[in-house]
Design a protein around this motif. Structure first.
Motif, PDB file in Angstrom:
ATOM      1  N   ASP A   1      -4.947 -24.162  33.040  1.00  0.00           N
ATOM      2  CA  ASP A   1      -4.110 -25.109  32.167  1.00  0.00           C
ATOM      3  C   ASP A   1      -3.227 -24.420  31.144  1.00  0.00           C
TER       4      ASP A   1
ATOM      5  N   ARG B   1      -1.495 -25.341  29.141  1.00  0.00           N
ATOM      6  CA  ARG B   1      -1.284 -26.039  27.803  1.00  0.00           C
ATOM      7  C   ARG B   1      -2.454 -26.274  26.990  1.00  0.00           C
ATOM      8  N   ARG B   2      -3.644 -25.777  27.451  1.00  0.00           N
ATOM      9  CA  ARG B   2      -4.894 -25.805  26.751  1.00  0.00           C
ATOM     10  C   ARG B   2      -4.799 -24.210  25.956  1.00  0.00           C
TER      11      ARG B   2
ATOM     12  N   ALA C   1     -10.330 -22.360  24.462  1.00  0.00           N
ATOM     13  CA  ALA C   1     -11.220 -23.351  24.964  1.00  0.00           C
ATOM     14  C   ALA C   1     -11.579 -23.282  26.345  1.00  0.00           C
ATOM     15  N   GLU C   2     -10.502 -22.702  27.337  1.00  0.00           N
ATOM     16  CA  GLU C   2     -10.508 -22.469  28.786  1.00  0.00           C
ATOM     17  C   GLU C   2     -11.724 -21.458  28.793  1.00  0.00           C
TER      18      GLU C   2
ATOM     19  N   GLU D   1     -15.313 -22.798  28.687  1.00  0.00           N
ATOM     20  CA  GLU D   1     -15.662 -23.199  29.772  1.00  0.00           C
ATOM     21  C   GLU D   1     -15.973 -22.252  30.969  1.00  0.00           C
TER      22      GLU D   1
ATOM     23  N   GLY E   1      -8.334 -26.573  18.525  1.00  0.00           N
ATOM     24  CA  GLY E   1      -8.338 -27.334  19.894  1.00  0.00           C
ATOM     25  C   GLY E   1      -9.316 -26.925  20.795  1.00  0.00           C
ATOM     26  N   ARG E   2     -10.459 -26.406  20.413  1.00  0.00           N
ATOM     27  CA  ARG E   2     -11.228 -25.708  21.515  1.00  0.00           C
ATOM     28  C   ARG E   2     -12.043 -26.972  22.368  1.00  0.00           C
ATOM     29  N   GLY E   3     -12.252 -28.231  21.808  1.00  0.00           N
ATOM     30  CA  GLY E   3     -12.801 -28.897  22.942  1.00  0.00           C
ATOM     31  C   GLY E   3     -14.192 -28.853  23.271  1.00  0.00           C
TER      32      GLY E   3
END
Length: 230
Positions: free
Chosen positions: A81, A83-84, A88-89, A92, A228-230
């Motif tokens: 994504d 947009r992320r 953050a990605e 994961e 915005g790590r999430g």
């Protein structure tokens, strides 16, 4: 004379299939290790004759390849994504690899001894490097950052897996209690940090949360503030 009571019960005729063979192979690799993996040991674990296993697989190498594919299929990589935030990605992605290796540490041996045929590790590496480049790192910096993150992930996963194995061997389910007991007998004057920080050290032996703590620190050092790590 063979002790018949030590033998595994024979499996009912006609119940063996590829799924059962692979499940037993994963269990054997996880608990006994790759060096103990033989067709005979696998057959004993299944409660069948060795030739019954050969009726489903041509040999050990084919089973190992199938086990590797099976385990990698369990890894749920996050969807790409744009947009992320890359941080953050990437976080994961690393969590997924850590989970696989900590639960199945023999995967590293399988990858080292059997060439990768599919996209298992290749896809992860491509995704991770692309995210590091998107985060602003140049080629050499992205390569070094990827290597550092993977070294940490592999080391942390093996640490967790080893701790789990030691606890199982010692019959201790609580790693914190094991550490507290170990440090309780140390002389405080000689080991002031170990005795003084025993509760904190014990609390840090918590698998994924501890891995995430180190991973976040590493990624922040490599990529900066993880908004915005999430």
């Amino acid at each position: 004379m063979t002790d018949r009571s030590s033998r595994r019960p024979r499996a009912p005729r006609g119940t063996l299939n590829r799924d059962r063979v692979l499940a037993a192979a994963v269990d054997l690799l996880d608990h006994a290790g790759p060096d103990a993996f033989t067709m005979r040991a696998l057959a004993q674990r299944l409660g069948v004759g060795t030739m019954a296993v050969y009726s489903h697989f041509q040999g050990k190498d084919e089973i190992i390849d199938a086990v590797r594919d099976l385990l990698f299929a369990e890894v749920e990589l996050p969807p790409a994504d744009a947009r992320r935030p890359p941080h953050a990605e990437l976080r994961e992605l690393c969590r997924a690899v850590y989970r696989l290796l900590s639960e199945h540490p023999s995967v590293l041996h399988l990858l080292a001894t059997r060439p990768v045929q599919g996209d298992e590790g290749t896809l992860f590496a491509e995704r991770a490097l692309g995210l590091l480049r998107r985060a602003g790192l140049d080629g050499p910096a992205a390569a070094r950052a990827y290597t550092a993150v993977m070294q940490y992930t592999v080391g942390a996963a093996l640490w967790t897996a080893r701790g789990r194995k030691v606890r199982a061997a010692q019959g201790c389910d609580d790693p914190a209690e094991r550490l507290r007991s170990r440090f309780a007998g140390l002389p405080p004057d000689r080991y002031p940090c170990l005795t003084g920080l025993a509760p904190q050290l014990a609390a840090a032996q918590d698998g994924m949360p501890q891995y995430e703590h180190g991973l976040d620190a590493l990624l922040t050092g490599l990529l900066g503030d993880p908004d915005g790590r999430g």
